[in-house]
Structure formats: structure tokens, C-alpha cells
Scaffold this active site. Structure first.
Site, short mmCIF file in Angstrom:
data_model
loop_
_atom_site.label_atom_id
_atom_site.label_comp_id
_atom_site.label_asym_id
_atom_site.label_seq_id
_atom_site.Cartn_x
_atom_site.Cartn_y
_atom_site.Cartn_z
N HIS A 102 -2.23 7.90 7.04
CA HIS A 102 -1.18 8.23 6.49
C HIS A 102 -2.08 9.73 6.33
O HIS A 102 -1.96 10.48 6.05
CB HIS A 102 -1.05 7.75 4.80
CG HIS A 102 0.42 7.11 5.43
ND1 HIS A 102 1.75 7.40 5.83
CD2 HIS A 102 0.11 5.57 5.39
CE1 HIS A 102 2.11 6.50 5.92
NE2 HIS A 102 2.12 5.29 5.60
N GLN B 216 2.65 9.64 0.73
CA GLN B 216 4.51 9.20 0.55
C GLN B 216 5.52 9.57 -0.41
O GLN B 216 6.19 9.17 0.30
CB GLN B 216 4.16 7.98 1.27
CG GLN B 216 4.07 7.42 2.59
CD GLN B 216 2.78 5.46 2.84
OE1 GLN B 216 2.29 5.22 2.06
NE2 GLN B 216 4.07 4.88 3.00
N GLY C 258 0.79 -1.59 -0.24
CA GLY C 258 -0.32 0.09 0.20
C GLY C 258 0.85 1.21 0.38
O GLY C 258 1.91 1.18 0.65
N CYS D 109 5.76 -0.22 7.37
CA CYS D 109 5.56 0.20 5.72
C CYS D 109 6.84 1.35 4.88
O CYS D 109 7.38 1.02 5.78
CB CYS D 109 5.11 1.84 7.11
SG CYS D 109 5.19 3.25 6.18
N LEU D 110 6.72 1.21 4.70
CA LEU D 110 7.52 1.82 2.94
C LEU D 110 8.38 3.84 3.96
O LEU D 110 9.75 3.62 3.70
CB LEU D 110 7.08 2.39 1.60
CG LEU D 110 6.70 0.77 0.87
CD1 LEU D 110 5.97 0.94 -0.36
CD2 LEU D 110 7.62 0.47 0.52
N HIS E 254 -4.65 0.87 7.91
CA HIS E 254 -3.04 2.16 8.42
C HIS E 254 -2.29 3.06 6.96
O HIS E 254 -2.27 4.22 7.26
CB HIS E 254 -2.30 0.59 7.58
CG HIS E 254 -0.46 1.19 7.52
ND1 HIS E 254 0.97 0.88 7.81
CD2 HIS E 254 0.13 2.29 6.13
CE1 HIS E 254 1.67 1.30 7.80
NE2 HIS E 254 1.66 2.56 6.57
N GLU E 255 -3.51 2.80 5.56
CA GLU E 255 -3.64 4.09 4.86
C GLU E 255 -4.03 5.57 4.79
O GLU E 255 -3.50 5.94 4.58
CB GLU E 255 -3.34 3.68 3.24
CG GLU E 255 -2.49 2.24 3.15
CD GLU E 255 -0.96 2.86 2.64
OE1 GLU E 255 -0.87 3.84 2.18
OE2 GLU E 255 -0.07 1.23 3.18
C1 Y12 Z 1 -0.28 -4.84 6.36
C2 Y12 Z 1 0.04 -3.91 7.03
C3 Y12 Z 1 0.43 -2.39 6.67
C4 Y12 Z 1 0.67 -2.56 5.32
C5 Y12 Z 1 0.92 -0.91 4.80
C6 Y12 Z 1 1.45 -0.89 3.21
N1 Y12 Z 1 3.32 -1.05 3.72
C7 Y12 Z 1 4.15 -1.80 3.08
O1 Y12 Z 1 3.48 -1.89 1.79
C8 Y12 Z 1 5.09 -2.60 3.27
C9 Y12 Z 1 6.06 -2.55 2.93
C10 Y12 Z 1 7.47 -2.53 2.89
C11 Y12 Z 1 8.12 -3.07 1.78
C12 Y12 Z 1 9.40 -3.06 2.18
O2 Y12 Z 1 10.75 -3.84 1.10
C13 Y12 Z 1 11.52 -2.85 -0.02
O3 Y12 Z 1 11.76 -1.48 1.20
C14 Y12 Z 1 12.21 -3.51 -0.57
C15 Y12 Z 1 10.00 -2.59 3.69
O4 Y12 Z 1 11.06 -3.44 3.84
C16 Y12 Z 1 12.52 -2.25 3.72
O5 Y12 Z 1 12.07 -1.41 5.02
C17 Y12 Z 1 13.62 -2.81 4.07
C18 Y12 Z 1 9.23 -2.62 4.18
C19 Y12 Z 1 8.22 -2.43 4.08
C20 Y12 Z 1 -0.29 -3.68 4.58
C21 Y12 Z 1 -0.55 -4.63 4.95
CO CO Z 2 2.76 3.61 5.41
#
Ligand code: Y12
Ligand code: CO
Length: 174
Positions: A141, A50, A45, A95-96, A137-138
Site C-alpha cells: 500500500h 487507506q 492491517g 483488503c479493507l 500486503h500493507e
Molecule cells: C492477510 C492478508 C491480508 C491482510 C491485509 C489486511 N486486510 C484486512 O485487514 C482485511 C480486512 C477485511 C475486513 C472485512 O470486514 C469488514 O469490512 C467488516 C472485510 O469484509 C468485507 O469487505 C465485507 C474484508 C476485509 C492481512 C492478513
Molecule cells: Co489492503
């Protein structure tokens, strides 16, 4: 459109997003630019703020049972209103905008979302499971809220210490 993910503690992430009023090509360009950013960073997400766009925009692509995220599963959610919040669930969120940090967060188990799509058409969604969690979560934000704001004060202090160290290490590695 050249957008990049803003990371905590960037103050822009604390801005409150405003409602989208024009469902025009600019909005479509923003949505089209957000999608590859989310997919290329293994995201599920991403909210407009962001990437520095303070408008009520979020995209979601929840992995299917095979862990795949086909584009046809992409949800583009504009001006969401959450209602009918029920139950409770806990999930280890990431979270990104807060890289390398994951923590258990409590959310409502199921919600109803009324929103508009990229053409301004009204849509309705009943969400549970990961979709419900990601939507909440989104949606946070859009109000300048990050999942780390939901930690207990002792856990938050630990996070701040660890994150400061991480930022220092990243700076030294540059
Ligand atoms: C469940 C809980 C929260 C969400 C919100 C959306 N969160 C994400 O999409 C998180 C993504 C994420 C991806 C990562 O990988 C990379 O950055 C390559 C990550 O890894 C690092 O930080 C190293 C961390 C989070 C959706 C569903
Ligand atoms: Co986030």
C-alpha cells in the site's frame, strides 16, 4: 481526527507514501485514529494511505490463537524496510479498501523488517506466517500497490466485472 477508509478505485490509493520525518503529536493522533477504524471493520492491517494519509505508516493487529486481537499485540510500523525475503506462501487475502473480495496471493514466506516506532526508535522484526503476509500486503500500500494488482490478467478482468456490479448494487441500495 475524522478519517475514513478509501475504497478502490479511488486514485489516492495509488499514491506513493513519503517517509515520516516528525515523530510528533500529529503522528500519534493519526495512529490513534487509525486503530479504531481498523478494529471496527474487523481489519488485521491498515496503511496510512487507506485513510488518505500518504506517509509510510501502517498498523497491524494479528489475531492470536483464540482469534482475539488485544491492543497489546498492536504493531505500529513507520518507515519500514523489508529485507531477507525467503520462501513462498499463498494466502487468501482481503483488503479493507477492496471490500467483499478475497483471492489467493503469493508472497514471501518470511521477511525481515527494520522500522521505526511512534517515538522514532529503530525496531527490528523477523516475520513469518500471517504477520509476514500482512506486512507485505500493507507495505505494498505504501507504494500504491493493491493485492488485486497481483492477479493474473484473466482473474483481474473477472474481478473488475464483479466489482463494477457490486458498486452498482451499493449505489442502488443508497
Ligand atoms: C492477510 C492478508 C491480508 C491482510 C491485509 C489486511 N486486510 C484486512 O485487514 C482485511 C480486512 C477485511 C475486513 C472485512 O470486514 C469488514 O469490512 C467488516 C472485510 O469484509 C468485507 O469487505 C465485507 C474484508 C476485509 C492481512 C492478513
Ligand atoms: Co489492503
Amino acid at each position: 481526527m475524522n478519517l475514513k477508509i478509501l475504497e478502490y478505485p479511488n486514485k489516492i490509493l495509488r499514491q506513493k507514501s513519503v517517509k515520516v520525518e516528525k515523530f510528533d503529536t500529529t503522528l500519534h493522533e493519526i495512529l490513534d485514529a487509525m486503530y479504531p477504524i481498523m478494529m471496527n471493520t474487523n481489519g488485521i492491517g491498515l496503511a496510512g494511505i487507506q485513510v488518505g494519509i500518504a506517509q509510510e505508516i501502517l498498523i497491524l493487529n494479528i489475531p492470536d490463537e483464540d482469534g482475539e486481537q488485544p491492543k497489546e499485540n498492536l504493531l505500529e510500523i513507520i518507515n519500514p524496510i523489508i529485507s531477507n525475503k525467503q520462501g513462498e506462501t499463498t494466502y487468501q487475502e482481503g483488503c479493507l479498501s477492496v471490500p467483499e473480495f478475497y483471492e489467493d496471493i503469493n508472497r514471501f514466506a518470511s521477511i525481515t523488517v527494520n522500522y521505526q516506532d511512534r517515538n522514532g526508535n529503530t525496531q527490528h522484526l523477523e516475520a513469518d506466517g500471517l504477520l509476514s503476509i500482512a506486512l507485505q500486503h500493507e507495505h505494498d500500500h505504501l507504494n500504491g500497490i493493491l493485492f488485486i494488482d497481483k492477479l493474473t490478467s484473466s482473474r483481474r478482468r473477472k474481478f473488475e466485472k464483479e466489482y463494477k456490479k457490486l458498486l452498482k448494487e451499493k449505489k442502488a441500495a443508497k
